[in-house]
Design a protein around this motif. Structure first.
Motif, PDB file in Angstrom:
ATOM      1  N   SER A   1      -1.786  12.217  -1.751  1.00 50.26           N
ATOM      2  CA  SER A   1      -2.618  11.097  -2.290  1.00 50.26           C
ATOM      3  C   SER A   1      -3.369  10.443  -1.314  1.00 50.26           C
ATOM      4  O   SER A   1      -2.843   9.992   0.016  1.00 50.26           O
ATOM      5  CB  SER A   1      -2.016  10.222  -3.340  1.00 50.26           C
ATOM      6  OG  SER A   1      -1.318   9.102  -2.664  1.00 50.26           O
ATOM      7  N   GLU A   2      -4.281   9.751  -1.575  1.00 48.06           N
ATOM      8  CA  GLU A   2      -4.790   8.425  -0.886  1.00 48.06           C
ATOM      9  C   GLU A   2      -4.133   7.364  -0.636  1.00 48.06           C
ATOM     10  O   GLU A   2      -3.249   7.104  -1.961  1.00 48.06           O
ATOM     11  CB  GLU A   2      -6.278   8.264  -1.141  1.00 48.06           C
ATOM     12  CG  GLU A   2      -7.346   9.255  -1.021  1.00 48.06           C
ATOM     13  CD  GLU A   2      -7.764   9.369   0.437  1.00 48.06           C
ATOM     14  OE1 GLU A   2      -8.368   8.334   0.994  1.00 48.06           O
ATOM     15  OE2 GLU A   2      -7.517  10.442   0.943  1.00 48.06           O
ATOM     16  N   PRO A   3      -4.208   6.387   0.135  1.00 52.68           N
ATOM     17  CA  PRO A   3      -3.373   5.098   0.049  1.00 52.68           C
ATOM     18  C   PRO A   3      -3.921   4.246  -1.163  1.00 52.68           C
ATOM     19  O   PRO A   3      -4.071   3.114  -0.674  1.00 52.68           O
ATOM     20  CB  PRO A   3      -3.158   4.555   1.295  1.00 52.68           C
ATOM     21  CG  PRO A   3      -4.350   5.215   1.939  1.00 52.68           C
ATOM     22  CD  PRO A   3      -4.876   6.307   1.357  1.00 52.68           C
TER      23      PRO A   3
ATOM     24  N   ARG B   1       2.950   2.165   8.593  1.00 54.04           N
ATOM     25  CA  ARG B   1       3.746   2.691   7.281  1.00 54.04           C
ATOM     26  C   ARG B   1       5.182   3.271   7.750  1.00 54.04           C
ATOM     27  O   ARG B   1       5.104   3.661   8.900  1.00 54.04           O
ATOM     28  CB  ARG B   1       2.930   3.620   6.782  1.00 54.04           C
ATOM     29  CG  ARG B   1       2.703   4.827   7.346  1.00 54.04           C
ATOM     30  CD  ARG B   1       1.883   6.050   6.809  1.00 54.04           C
ATOM     31  NE  ARG B   1       1.285   6.671   7.622  1.00 54.04           N
ATOM     32  CZ  ARG B   1       1.473   8.187   7.816  1.00 54.04           C
ATOM     33  NH1 ARG B   1       2.322   8.990   7.042  1.00 54.04           N
ATOM     34  NH2 ARG B   1       0.969   8.974   8.688  1.00 54.04           N
TER      35      ARG B   1
ATOM     36  N   LEU C   1      -4.997  -0.979   7.210  1.00 55.06           N
ATOM     37  CA  LEU C   1      -3.659  -0.897   6.929  1.00 55.06           C
ATOM     38  C   LEU C   1      -2.601  -1.315   7.713  1.00 55.06           C
ATOM     39  O   LEU C   1      -2.836  -1.079   8.753  1.00 55.06           O
ATOM     40  CB  LEU C   1      -3.778   0.786   6.407  1.00 55.06           C
ATOM     41  CG  LEU C   1      -4.525   1.229   5.197  1.00 55.06           C
ATOM     42  CD1 LEU C   1      -4.234   2.805   5.242  1.00 55.06           C
ATOM     43  CD2 LEU C   1      -4.446   0.733   4.126  1.00 55.06           C
ATOM     44  N   GLY C   2      -1.528  -1.583   7.204  1.00 52.80           N
ATOM     45  CA  GLY C   2      -0.211  -2.043   7.813  1.00 52.80           C
ATOM     46  C   GLY C   2       0.409  -0.389   8.300  1.00 52.80           C
ATOM     47  O   GLY C   2       0.114   0.428   8.118  1.00 52.80           O
TER      48      GLY C   2
ATOM     49  N   GLU D   1       3.040  11.919  -0.849  1.00 50.63           N
ATOM     50  CA  GLU D   1       3.042  13.551  -0.894  1.00 50.63           C
ATOM     51  C   GLU D   1       4.041  14.048  -1.564  1.00 50.63           C
ATOM     52  O   GLU D   1       5.309  13.844  -1.487  1.00 50.63           O
ATOM     53  CB  GLU D   1       3.401  13.527   0.782  1.00 50.63           C
ATOM     54  CG  GLU D   1       2.417  13.086   1.725  1.00 50.63           C
ATOM     55  CD  GLU D   1       3.006  13.131   3.030  1.00 50.63           C
ATOM     56  OE1 GLU D   1       2.747  13.906   3.853  1.00 50.63           O
ATOM     57  OE2 GLU D   1       3.542  11.886   3.529  1.00 50.63           O
TER      58      GLU D   1
ATOM     59  N   SER E   1       3.348   0.775   3.220  1.00 48.20           N
ATOM     60  CA  SER E   1       3.287  -0.338   4.098  1.00 48.20           C
ATOM     61  C   SER E   1       2.812  -1.627   3.283  1.00 48.20           C
ATOM     62  O   SER E   1       2.624  -1.634   2.109  1.00 48.20           O
ATOM     63  CB  SER E   1       2.178   0.330   5.318  1.00 48.20           C
ATOM     64  OG  SER E   1       0.791   0.204   4.306  1.00 48.20           O
TER      65      SER E   1
ATOM     66  N   ASN F   1       4.757   7.056   1.448  1.00 46.28           N
ATOM     67  CA  ASN F   1       4.519   6.372   2.455  1.00 46.28           C
ATOM     68  C   ASN F   1       4.130   4.723   2.017  1.00 46.28           C
ATOM     69  O   ASN F   1       3.517   4.530   1.222  1.00 46.28           O
ATOM     70  CB  ASN F   1       3.124   6.943   3.044  1.00 46.28           C
ATOM     71  CG  ASN F   1       3.428   8.350   3.550  1.00 46.28           C
ATOM     72  OD1 ASN F   1       3.789   8.446   4.874  1.00 46.28           O
ATOM     73  ND2 ASN F   1       3.479   9.194   2.760  1.00 46.28           N
TER      74      ASN F   1
ATOM     75  N   VAL G   1       0.893  -1.295  -0.009  1.00 44.45           N
ATOM     76  CA  VAL G   1       0.098   0.051  -0.058  1.00 44.45           C
ATOM     77  C   VAL G   1       0.843   1.189  -0.004  1.00 44.45           C
ATOM     78  O   VAL G   1       1.856   1.255   0.917  1.00 44.45           O
ATOM     79  CB  VAL G   1      -0.885  -0.006   1.142  1.00 44.45           C
ATOM     80  CG1 VAL G   1      -1.862   1.375   1.296  1.00 44.45           C
ATOM     81  CG2 VAL G   1      -1.603  -1.069   1.305  1.00 44.45           C
TER      82      VAL G   1
END
Ligand code: ADP
Ligand code: MG
Ligand code: ZN
Length: 479
Positions: free
Chosen positions: A158-160, A213, A210-211, A10, A201, A199, A6
């Motif tokens: 951005s979104e993950p 990161r 989510l793991g 930025e 993860s 970022n 994931v």
């Protein structure tokens, strides 16, 4: 594949303006240290910042081109921390009320399109630059250059949503193209006008949460973004495989060693004590202003890609390469306007032209062969004056010498032989000199045909018309 990767990016983009974000100092790159400074960007007490309107409008453009909603009211805040490249002791940025929210960018990878969400785009000022004495022959000393202090930036978060290093790279490429098309930034990565933090993860496939990161800071080329993420995924995989857990931390990428290493952990994370900057009024943007800015947005890479594929009837892959930069797309369209053979033009641009430019480390804007010069070459092929193969050599020479195609063809006597009696003579010679191959061909071994054609072409120094050579040879063998 036990784990899923994931990634959220930025990206800091320097917005192209003549002057800085809150003062009238120049933003010109490469000036002597501390030349582009004044009491405002040096953070002297008692000065008042005034927002650069041009910067605000360019930032609005960036938001609209990435489908963000522009907030009707947004505001600057102070992000407090101490560092020698930050003379005020705080950075003016946007926190709670950013300029744009909830956008997206479509990326194309291996023929499939995917939408990557944008959380926000906010405006902020850049910090100065520290230069350490080791690089200047005075170890133990550090120098600070405030020319970059107060240079206007947009941060695009951005979104993950990305699931592989390749997707991250494609996202960055598309974002860069959008910012270049809209002319809000020159996106020069060497000069630092596009900088990326990744970022990363991983999580077991099928897991919802989510793991943990890690954040990889200041990746300054597309290649490093991809390599650093690849390394990081491998590192985190090993940690989880050993039954341990990933530590949330900020890491740096060492491009020489191809590894990431820790810079600071979460425990050391700053409390920035954000609060609204009392020196700057909130920014109120009404619909009319948004619509005015929307009108200035040109055709974007995605639209251009679709138009190229449909109106020139070239493959989507070609359309993707040709629209990856606006000057390249313009080059193609100038050629296509002069010669209605878009696929042939596309092949030449993607093949010979881009290869020569790459060898030279040059951009399409520095290409020594103009669109009309390239088209003149292609017309010589179309009219049968030279073969496609000969044209490749002519192109290389045009690139080196900037001579027009017909001059090179004339000087070197490269005109194709289309006189059938002249070709026949060479065909006869080759048949005579290679009796056993001719027998094999007659016996049905078709592969030999190509071999004999090759010999004939060679004997004619590449100048015989290949179609005629094939036809004559087949006729003769049948006899
Ligand atoms: P910060 O400001 O501390 O860096 P944000 O919440 O603003 O934190 O997130 C920054 C970026 O990290 C965003 O691009 C977001 O998509 C990404 N991100 C958040 N959580 C994860 C995660 N678990 N794995 C990968 N990326 C993540
Ligand atoms: Mg961050
Ligand atoms: Zn200044």
């Amino acid at each position: 594949m036990k784990y899923e990767t994931v990634i959220g990016l930025e990206v800091h983009v320097q917005i192209k303006t003549k002057t800085k974000i809150f003062c009238s100092c120049s933003t010109e790159f490469g000036k002597p240290p501390n030349e582009n400074t004044c009491p405002i960007c040096l953070g002297m007490p008692g000065v008042l910042p005034v927002l650069n309107k041009r910067f605000l409008e360019s930032s609005m453009k960036a938001c609209l081109a990435t489908h963000c909603t522009i907030e009707p009211m947004n505001r600057f805040a102070r992000k407090n921390y101490f560092y020698p490249d930050l003379p005020k002791g705080y950075q003016i940025s946007q926190m709670a009320l950013p300029l744009g929210v909830k956008g997206y960018i479509n990326i194309n990878l291996d023929g499939t399109r995917k939408r990557i969400g944008l959380t926000r785009i906010h405006m902020e000022e850049d910090a100065g630059k520290l230069i350490h004495g080791e690089n200047l022959g005075s170890p133990g000393k550090s120098y600070v250059d405030f020319n970059r202090t107060g240079v206007p930036l947009c941060e695009v978060v951005s979104e993950p949503d990305m699931r592989s290093p390749e997707e991250a790279r494609a996202y960055l490429g598309e974002l860069k193209a959008i910012l270049e098309y809209t002319e809000v930034s020159d996106c020069n990565m060497e000069e630092g006008s596009l900088r990326c933090d990744a970022n990363v993860s991983i999580r077991p496939v099928g897991q919802k949460e989510l793991g943990t990161r890690t954040e990889l800071k200041n990746l300054n080329s597309f290649k490093f973004v991809q390599k650093a993420i690849e390394y990081e995924v491998e590192r985190q995989t090993k940690i989880l495989d050993q039954g341990e857990s990933v530590k949330q931390e900020t890491r740096l990428y060492d491009s020489d060693r191809g590894e990431t290493f820790p810079m600071r952990s979460k425990e050391e994370a700053h409390d920035y004590r954000y609060f609204p900057d009392p020196d700057l009024v909130p920014i109120v943007i009404d619909d009319a202003w948004v619509e005015e800015i929307r009108k200035t947005i040109p055709e974007l890479p995605e639209q251009k890609r679709e138009r190229f594929a449909s109106s020139y009837e070239i493959p989507e892959y070609d359309a993707g390469v040709l629209t990856s930069s606006k000057p390249l797309a313009d080059y193609f369209e100038q050629c296509a306007a002069l010669l209605p053979q878009p696929k042939i033009i596309s092949n030449w641009i993607m093949g010979d032209l881009l290869r020569e430019l790459k060898k030279d480390g040059k951009d399409i804007t520095e290409c020594p062969v103009s669109p009309s010069a390239l088209v003149d070459l292609l017309k010589l092929i179309d009219s049968g004056t030279i073969s496609g193969n000969i044209a490749k050599g002519v192109f290389e020479e045009m690139y080196q010498t900037q001579k027009p195609a017909n001059q090179i063809v004339e000087e070197k006597g490269l005109t194709q032989i289309t006189d059938s009696s002249a070709i026949e003579k060479i065909v006869d010679e080759v048949i005579q000199a290679n009796p056993s191959q001719v027998e094999e061909l007659k016996g049905g071994k078709d592969k030999v045909l190509g071999f004999l054609v090759g010999l004939i072409m060679k004997a004619s120094k590449g100048k015989a018309n290949p179609g005629m050579v094939n036809k004559l040879l087949k006729e003769k063998i049948k006899q």
